[in-house]
Design an enzyme around this catalytic site. Structure first.
Site, PDB file in Angstrom:
ATOM      1  CD  GLU A  52      -3.149   0.449   2.242  1.00  0.00           C
ATOM      2  OE1 GLU A  52      -3.991  -0.450   2.059  1.00  0.00           O
ATOM      3  OE2 GLU A  52      -3.062   1.085   3.309  1.00  0.00           O
ATOM      4  CG  HIS A  61       0.082  -7.983   5.674  1.00  0.00           C
ATOM      5  ND1 HIS A  61      -1.158  -8.509   5.402  1.00  0.00           N
ATOM      6  CD2 HIS A  61       0.550  -8.690   6.737  1.00  0.00           C
ATOM      7  CE1 HIS A  61      -1.429  -9.481   6.256  1.00  0.00           C
ATOM      8  NE2 HIS A  61      -0.409  -9.622   7.080  1.00  0.00           N
ATOM      9  CG  ASN A  85       0.943 -14.844  12.510  1.00  0.00           C
ATOM     10  OD1 ASN A  85       0.209 -14.173  13.209  1.00  0.00           O
ATOM     11  ND2 ASN A  85       0.534 -15.394  11.377  1.00  0.00           N
ATOM     12  CB  SER A 113      -9.508  -2.873   6.103  1.00  0.00           C
ATOM     13  OG  SER A 113     -10.353  -1.746   6.001  1.00  0.00           O
ATOM     14  CB  SER A 161      -2.625   1.720   8.303  1.00  0.00           C
ATOM     15  OG  SER A 161      -3.318   0.890   7.398  1.00  0.00           O
ATOM     16  CG  HIS A 173      -2.592  -8.753  13.639  1.00  0.00           C
ATOM     17  ND1 HIS A 173      -3.907  -8.842  14.009  1.00  0.00           N
ATOM     18  CD2 HIS A 173      -2.478  -9.517  12.525  1.00  0.00           C
ATOM     19  CE1 HIS A 173      -4.550  -9.626  13.159  1.00  0.00           C
ATOM     20  NE2 HIS A 173      -3.710 -10.052  12.244  1.00  0.00           N
ATOM     21  N   GLY A 174      -3.933  -5.397  13.719  1.00  0.00           N
ATOM     22  CA  GLY A 174      -4.721  -4.830  12.624  1.00  0.00           C
ATOM     23  C   GLY A 174      -6.130  -4.569  13.108  1.00  0.00           C
ATOM     24  N   GLY A 182      -8.579  -6.671  12.283  1.00  0.00           N
ATOM     25  CA  GLY A 182      -9.131  -8.004  12.528  1.00  0.00           C
ATOM     26  C   GLY A 182     -10.374  -8.239  11.688  1.00  0.00           C
TER      27      GLY A 182
HETATM   28  P1  5GP Z   1      -3.722 -10.931   9.026  1.00  0.00           P
HETATM   29  O1  5GP Z   1      -4.278 -11.305   7.711  1.00  0.00           O
HETATM   30  O2  5GP Z   1      -2.251 -10.916   9.077  1.00  0.00           O
HETATM   31  O3  5GP Z   1      -4.318 -11.665  10.172  1.00  0.00           O
HETATM   32  O4  5GP Z   1      -4.200  -9.455   9.286  1.00  0.00           O
HETATM   33  C1  5GP Z   1      -3.538  -8.317   8.910  1.00  0.00           C
HETATM   34  C2  5GP Z   1      -4.396  -7.096   9.109  1.00  0.00           C
HETATM   35  O5  5GP Z   1      -4.170  -6.246   7.992  1.00  0.00           O
HETATM   36  C3  5GP Z   1      -5.904  -7.301   9.099  1.00  0.00           C
HETATM   37  O6  5GP Z   1      -6.396  -7.573  10.370  1.00  0.00           O
HETATM   38  C4  5GP Z   1      -6.421  -5.974   8.590  1.00  0.00           C
HETATM   39  O7  5GP Z   1      -6.673  -5.109   9.673  1.00  0.00           O
HETATM   40  C5  5GP Z   1      -5.279  -5.398   7.798  1.00  0.00           C
HETATM   41  N1  5GP Z   1      -5.528  -5.330   6.356  1.00  0.00           N
HETATM   42  C6  5GP Z   1      -6.028  -6.290   5.534  1.00  0.00           C
HETATM   43  N2  5GP Z   1      -6.068  -5.853   4.261  1.00  0.00           N
HETATM   44  C7  5GP Z   1      -5.563  -4.592   4.267  1.00  0.00           C
HETATM   45  C8  5GP Z   1      -5.297  -3.617   3.248  1.00  0.00           C
HETATM   46  O8  5GP Z   1      -5.548  -3.814   2.059  1.00  0.00           O
HETATM   47  N3  5GP Z   1      -4.757  -2.439   3.652  1.00  0.00           N
HETATM   48  C9  5GP Z   1      -4.466  -2.165   4.958  1.00  0.00           C
HETATM   49  N4  5GP Z   1      -3.923  -0.987   5.271  1.00  0.00           N
HETATM   50  N5  5GP Z   1      -4.692  -3.059   5.929  1.00  0.00           N
HETATM   51  C10 5GP Z   1      -5.228  -4.266   5.592  1.00  0.00           C
HETATM   52 MN    MN Z   2       0.168 -13.783   6.485  1.00  0.00          MN
HETATM   53 MN    MN Z   3      -0.355 -11.132   8.696  1.00  0.00          MN
END
Ligand code: 5GP
Ligand code: MN
Ligand code: MN
EC number: 6.5.1.8
Length: 389
Positions: free
Chosen positions: A154, A168, A260, A293, A298, A315-316, A318
């Protein structure tokens, strides 16, 4: 912290009001394991995972649990602040084109393997690592590749006036193989040992002192390092992509964190194995990345070192919905419009893309609100363009 729930033996400390029933049942299972240290900490982004909720933190003095690390070992976030104040739509498109040319996306990998010197070094000889020894050649072609679905690259605009870059990704197929191999091995050993822990809890363990536990830890750490190297390599490509459309640009050192993993740390005066599954370390002053997301902000955060969370944070945002559920329930036009209205160059085209739409994730601002005792916000980042795996 929102709530403390006392189970038969230990406590669950929750940083959210509304936890889904599946994740809560998993938190209770964890709290009832005989070797949990102090309590189970549930971060505000928590949702159901395999065995343990994603957004969970669990420490143990005796054991390591492969399913409490997660299948994408070492998955995490990388972010870089650039000297740019802005990029035009034209420039953003140019950067994306260049990224697509140099970074394999989705389940693609490089045709030729990377140089071995770019791979992590193992603390023990390679041939003693059961899975990695077997997968090494293949892993060379996976280094510097994004992976599918939830992984992303991003370009963002910070409220500090700077353009930021974010990646990510995790340990690709290598980490997946290691995670599955050791979870199966743990299940088999637990059965042989006559473990009283119900197999359907999906929390098979390996004693840290056992041969299997030690080898798992070596392989797991290698995958964590592999994931760091993977993100770093992609971030270098992203920086080059920016430089291909505009010069000069200066880049600050990258922030590169895992969400993780399991690691030995000192908590409450004891050396314990802390499992962070979809959780970020947030020691005093430590810089973290909490992504929202596709289409929401973010955050770059600074840890407060809260002991109750084992010095961790979310971590995000969720997931709020499972992948299939998101495809069924979200409205394609609405999700698209929400991004188009903000002028974001995004990746939502068809119904299948809805699994990664903003509507499939929790409200990131509520998550941040719920963890103000864990971290302070340093920078808010708004998406300009996103590439999904
Ligand atoms: P994971 O898939 O590692 O469990 O989660 C990573 C986190 O990244 C998710 O909980 C979500 O909050 C965030 N996330 C998912 N897709 C995107 C995206 O396209 N852009 C951003 N900025 N965050 C994202
Ligand atoms: Mn992953
Ligand atoms: Mn991840």
């Amino acid at each position: 912290m929102k709530q403390i729930i006392t189970s038969e033996k230990t406590k669950i400390k929750l940083w959210l009001d509304d936890i889904d029933a599946g994740a809560f049942a998993q938190a209770k299972n964890l709290a009832n394991l005989p070797f949990v240290f102090k309590h189970v900490a549930v971060m505000p982004d928590a949702h159901q995972g395999y065995g343990m909720p994603i957004g969970g933190v669990m420490a143990s003095e005796e054991v390591v649990i492969p399913n409490a690390v997660g299948v994408d070992i070492g998955c995490g976030m990388c972010a870089v602040r650039t000297s740019l104040a802005t990029l035009s739509t034209e420039q953003l498109k140019g950067v994306l084109t260049e990224i697509r040319r140099t970074i394999p996306l989705g389940f693609k990998h490089h045709k030729r393997g990377q140089d071995r010197s770019l791979m992590p070094k193992s603390a023990i000889p390679l041939d003693e690592l059961t899975v990695i020894a077997r997968e090494y050649q293949s892993a060379l072609t996976q280094l510097g590749t994004l992976g599918g679905g939830n992984h992303f690259i991003e370009i963002q605009k910070g409220n500090d006036g700077h353009v930021w870059l974010m990646v990510h990704s995790g340990s690709r197929n290598l980490g997946f193989k290691v995670a599955n191999y050791y979870n199966r091995l743990a299940m088999e050993l637990n059965r042989q040992w006559g473990s009283k822990i119900p197999p359907n809890w999906q929390l098979a363990f390996l004693p840290i002192s056992s041969a299997a536990g030690q080898i798992y830890l070596h392989e797991m750490r290698f995958c964590v390092e592999f994931a760091y190297a993977n993100r770093k390599m992609m971030m270098e490509r992203v920086k080059e992509a920016v430089l291909s459309v505009v010069q000069p640009v200066f880049f600050e050192p990258m922030i590169n964190i895992a969400h993780n993993y399991a690691a030995m740390e000192v908590h409450f005066g004891k050396n314990v194995m802390v499992h962070r599954k979809g959780a970020t370390r947030a020691q005093v002053g430590e810089i973290g990345i909490v992504p929202g997301s596709q289409g929401t902000p973010s955050y770059i955060v600074r840890g407060k070192g809260n002991k109750e969370s084992f010095e961790s944070c979310a971590h995000g945002a969720g997931r709020k919905m499972g992948r299939k559920q998101a495809q069924r329930q979200l409205d394609l036009e609405r999700e698209k419009k929400r991004l188009d209205d903000q002028g974001i160059i995004h990746a939502i085209r068809s119904v299948s893309d809805l699994e990664e739409a903003a509507g499939a994730y929790k409200d990131i601002d509520a998550v941040i609100e719920n963890q103000l005792d864990l971290v302070e916000v340093l920078v808010e980042l708004r998406p300009l363009a996103v590439i999904k795996g």
